[in-house]
Design an enzyme around this catalytic site. Structure first.
Site, short mmCIF file in Angstrom:
data_model
loop_
_atom_site.label_atom_id
_atom_site.label_comp_id
_atom_site.label_asym_id
_atom_site.label_seq_id
_atom_site.Cartn_x
_atom_site.Cartn_y
_atom_site.Cartn_z
N GLY A 361 0.83 -1.20 0.00
CA GLY A 361 0.00 0.00 0.00
C GLY A 361 0.86 1.24 0.00
O GLY A 361 2.08 1.19 0.14
N PRO A 363 2.44 4.89 1.24
CA PRO A 363 2.99 5.28 2.54
C PRO A 363 1.92 5.88 3.44
O PRO A 363 1.07 6.63 3.00
CB PRO A 363 4.05 6.32 2.17
CG PRO A 363 4.40 6.04 0.75
CD PRO A 363 3.15 5.52 0.11
N GLY A 364 1.99 5.51 4.73
CA GLY A 364 1.10 6.12 5.70
C GLY A 364 -0.25 5.46 5.86
O GLY A 364 -1.11 6.00 6.57
N GLY A 366 -0.72 2.53 7.29
CA GLY A 366 -0.74 1.75 8.52
C GLY A 366 -0.18 0.35 8.41
O GLY A 366 -0.53 -0.53 9.20
N THR A 368 3.07 -0.77 8.88
CA THR A 368 3.98 -1.14 9.96
C THR A 368 3.26 -1.27 11.29
O THR A 368 3.46 -2.23 12.04
CB THR A 368 5.11 -0.09 10.06
OG1 THR A 368 5.77 0.00 8.80
CG2 THR A 368 6.11 -0.49 11.12
N SER A 684 -3.94 2.32 -18.18
CA SER A 684 -5.32 2.62 -17.81
C SER A 684 -5.87 3.89 -18.45
O SER A 684 -7.07 4.16 -18.35
CB SER A 684 -5.45 2.72 -16.29
OG SER A 684 -4.66 3.78 -15.79
N LYS A 727 -8.89 5.75 -7.55
CA LYS A 727 -9.34 6.55 -8.68
C LYS A 727 -10.75 7.09 -8.45
O LYS A 727 -11.05 8.26 -8.76
CB LYS A 727 -9.29 5.72 -9.95
CG LYS A 727 -7.87 5.35 -10.38
CD LYS A 727 -7.88 4.43 -11.60
CE LYS A 727 -6.45 4.07 -12.02
NZ LYS A 727 -6.42 3.16 -13.19
#
Length: 787
Positions: A361, A363-364, A366, A368, A684, A727
């Site tokens: 996913g 960054p940020g 969740g 970790t 896409s 999207k």
């Protein structure tokens, strides 16, 4: 034979003996072994005369076996053969140098004959000569003493040196002792004056004395160090004997006994215990001053402290685990369901293999912290390893004990810290592992992340099989593109999509704001961030799939409030939308809004980025009298191929679409994707490019309230793509409520929040014609247009 040419100048004709690697000086004796045919003939001629005189000259190149006149130096020495002894193949002679001579002419006839004249040195005695002589005598005495200390010069040479009265002969004696190169010795022989010869010898002698003093210093230091170690060893042996007589234990034995007691208490397999006891036996026989003692002791400590059979009991209460996961993270139903499934399996089969999970996913989102939550839900220990930028395979597998400072790899060290053989072990940033000449860490992970192989994982340092099959491995990555296929095949991929603005608001209220308040020391009742202010923070000050930047921005706001409390001590602070500009500055992200009116040739697409989704406007323009297709906007290879495919489809179906085919021949086409500084790629955007091209050729504007995404083929099929949730959320942020998706992505709508599914209208397309019918209403397949 002597010829008188001029007054006081005599030229003699004598046999010539060339030397390869030596120089004879006047006044010195030199033993020689003569074996070359021409040289033997010259010596025989000299011995046949009454004076036994011969000219000795050094060769310029010692590798020449049959030297010519050009291969010889022009200055040599007239010598007398003092002794001669014959063997089967050569003659041993002892020659004494009489005086310097110059070669006038060399004749070759079986043997070499030389016409020479004497070359005496001028008498240039001066105070400098006397000073140089005294200095040479002083340094020469020191040199002789240093050489005698090395046992390389007999006493006779020392006595001969001290008995010299002629400074020049003294210089020649020292030069012969110093074993100079033939080129240097020849330069001394050719010195034009006595003072020049003394200067040469003085410089060489100073260098030799300096080198010998340094050599003696190093030898003495090494000898002293060796003596000190031997003395310490003897003292230690004596101390050990005294302690044994008194019945006391020395520290070495006490340390070994402590290790033996720990080893007896440790839970080890039979093979591991056998190897550990063998190493302990070696340790008893090695002095503790030996480097090997420390290496074996450290190895035994690791073996004893590793959790070979120690494990923590899993908390198999599924209801509690669900509560823990919901407390720590908002949303993520698929991830939580997968963890609960594994918990249920362990409840039914405690020996079940642990899964290898890979959270992918932006960054940020969740990833970790989710690993820590899993460990808390299961009641297991948690260890984290960051693999980002890791290049050396030995970081994972460890170094062999033969290397100085060797240690186990990170995996074994993590197991030692955990103290149990079934922790949750997170391998963070697995997509950022390096690869160079030091090895490939990703290949080393193939064994670690294979449940069939990791039961007997061998670290290079331990060289013992360690069972990793009970470890719950959790890996994280931002993208799968850089992960090798064999490694990817061993992991179960779980994707973490980005959050909607509503989800971010809930996360901020539940987790982020309380955490920031605790860090700053502000009580919850002292501050109130309104819903409008929070929404403005999310939309205007952060644009990301996760919430890391949102937490940082909230931290800045709360610190501004903390400053107010520190300065004026207000009782309560309310943060409103209009306060954000004063606290954080102007809004860095302009509010997203769809273009209200689109001219012909512009279509609205959707793109996936690591920060979430984004709206992408694709522009097409006709170039009168042009021919080629121009593509700009820093597009990747795949996206450029999509543009070419879209143009080819519209061209091939021009009649069906009601487009004049002559436009393709008489006009060029330029396709541009704005934000040219940002690299873009992927298939896409195919349907969006097809719509923009059809719109510009037909001269009909596309709908401005609809966004689209999907890959297009040359035959007009619309293929499914990824990143649907991101999207759709991007279209919603921009105010677009209609989205065209490939029919193959209809199943992905289940990942969208319920409120988003209710608010949006979705059109599913199987072919490009379905997209154009929606985007260019009232024009496609119109009989009037077809006519």
């Amino acid at each position: 034979m002597v010829d008188t040419m001029e007054k006081d100048i005599q030229i003699s004709t004598l046999p010539l003996l060339p030397l390869k690697n030596a120089v004879l000086f006047p006044g010195l004796l030199m033993p020689l072994s003569v074996g070359r045919p021409a040289s033997l003939a010259a010596v025989e001629k000299a011995l046949a005369t009454e004076e036994k005189e011969i000219v000795v000259v050094t060769q310029r190149d010692p590798t020449v076996d049959t030297p010519a006149a050009s291969d010889l130096y022009t200055i040599g020495v007239r010598a007398v053969i003092r002794k001669a002894g014959r063997t089967k193949e050569q003659i041993e002679i002892l020659v004494y140098g009489e005086e310097r001579v110059v070669l006038v002419k060399v004749e070759e006839n079986g043997s070499m004959m030389a016409r020479v004249r004497s070359l005496p040195l001028p008498d240039d005695t001066s105070r400098e000569t006397e000073a140089l002589t005294l200095s040479i005598v002083e340094m020469g005495s020191k040199f002789i003493g240093l050489v005698q200390a090395q046992n390389t010069t007999p006493q006779e040479i020392a006595r001969m040196f001290t008995s010299q009265e002629d400074p020049l002969r003294l210089a020649y004696v020292l030069a012969s002792i110093m074993n100079l190169e033939s080129a240097r010795a020849q330069s001394l022989l050719e010195a034009p004056t006595r003072i020049e010869a003394l200067r040469m010898v003085h410089g060489w002698l100073a260098h030799e004395v300096e080198v010998l003093e340094l050599r003696n210093k190093i030898t003495e230091e090494a000898r002293g160090e060796m003596s000190r170690e031997q003395r310490e060893y003897i003292l230690r042996q004596q101390k050990r004997a005294i302690e044994q007589e008194l019945g006391e234990k020395n520290p070495e034995q006490a340390e070994v006994e402590t290790l033996r007691e720990k080893l007896a208490k440790a839970e080890l397999s039979e093979d591991v215990r056998k190897e550990a006891e063998r190493e302990l036996g070696r340790l008893e026989k090695i002095p503790n001053a030996s480097p090997e003692f420390t290496v074996i002791r450290t190895w035994l400590e690791y073996v004893i402290e590793l959790p070979w059979k120690i494990r923590t009991d899993d908390n198999l209460d599924i209801a509690r685990a669900r509560t823990v996961l919901d407390e720590d993270h908002y949303g993520l139903p698929k991830i939580k369901e997968r963890i609960l499934e594994h918990l249920a399996v362990l409840k039914l089969n405690p020996e079940a293999k642990a899964p290898i999970l890979c959270f992918v996913g932006a960054p940020g989102v969740g990833k970790t912290s989710l690993g820590q939550s899993i460990a808390r839900a299961l009641g297991r220990k948690f260890e984290r390893m960051s693999l980002g930028g890791l290049h050396d395979e030995a970081e994972l597998r460890g170094h062999r004990r033969t290397y100085i400072g060797a240690l186990p790899g990170r995996l074994i060290q993590a197991m030692r810290r955990a103290g149990a053989n079934n922790p949750v072990l997170m391998l963070d940033e697995v997509d950022k592992i390096g690869h160079d000449f030091r090895g490939d860490p990703a290949s080393a992970l193939l064994e670690v992340l294979d449940p069939e192989q990791n039961k007997t994982f061998r670290d290079n340092y331990l060289d013992l099989p360690f069972d990793l099959s009970k470890v719950l491995f959790v890996t994280t990555a931002n993208t799968l593109d850089t992960i090798p296929a064999p490694l990817l095949d061993r992991m179960e991929i779980l994707r973490l999509s980005g959050y909607s603005e509503e989800e971010k608001a809930v996360i901020a209220r539940r987790y982020l704001i309380p955490r920031q308040l605790a860090q700053t020391g502000i009580k919850p009742e002292q501050i109130d961030i309104t819903d409008e202010a929070l929404k403005r923070l999310i939309s205007a000050y952060t644009r990301e799939a996760g919430v890391r930047r949102l937490e940082q921005t909230l931290g800045r706001v709360i610190r501004k409030v903390a400053l107010k409390f520190a300065e004026s001590e207000p009782t309560h602070v309310v943060v409103k939308p209009e306060d954000l500009v004063e606290m954080l500055g102007p809004e860095p992200i302009p509010p997203e809004s769809a273009r209200k009116d689109l001219p012909p040739g512009v279509a609205t697409g959707l793109a996936w980025t690591e920060a979430g989704g984004d709206v992408l406007y694709i522009e097409a323009s006709l170039l009168p009298n042009g021919k080629d297709l121009t593509i700009t906007g820093q597009l990747g290879d795949v996206m450029q191929e999509s543009a070419k495919t879209a143009r080819s489809f519209v061209w091939s179906h021009a009649v069906e679409l009601g487009i004049d085919s002559a436009k393709f021949l008489n006009s060029g086409l330029h396709i541009h994707v704005p934000a040219g500084a940002t690299p873009k790629d992927g298939p896409s955007a195919g349907v969006t490019m097809t719509t923009a091209i059809a719109s510009v050729y037909a001269g009909v504007a596309a709908r401005s309230d609809t966004a689209m995404t999907g890959e297009v083929t040359l035959t007009g099929l619309v293929l499914p793509i990824g990143g649907v949730k991101e999207k759709v959320l991007a279209a919603r942020r921009a105010g677009l409520r209609r989205v065209i998706l490939p029919r193959g992505n209809q199943k992905d709508l289940r990942d969208l929040p319920d409120d988003v599914r209710k608010e949006m209208t979705f059109i599913f397309a199987d072919r490009v014609e379905d997209v154009l019918r929606e985007m260019l209403p009232g024009w496609l397949f119109s009989p009037a247009k077809a006519a």
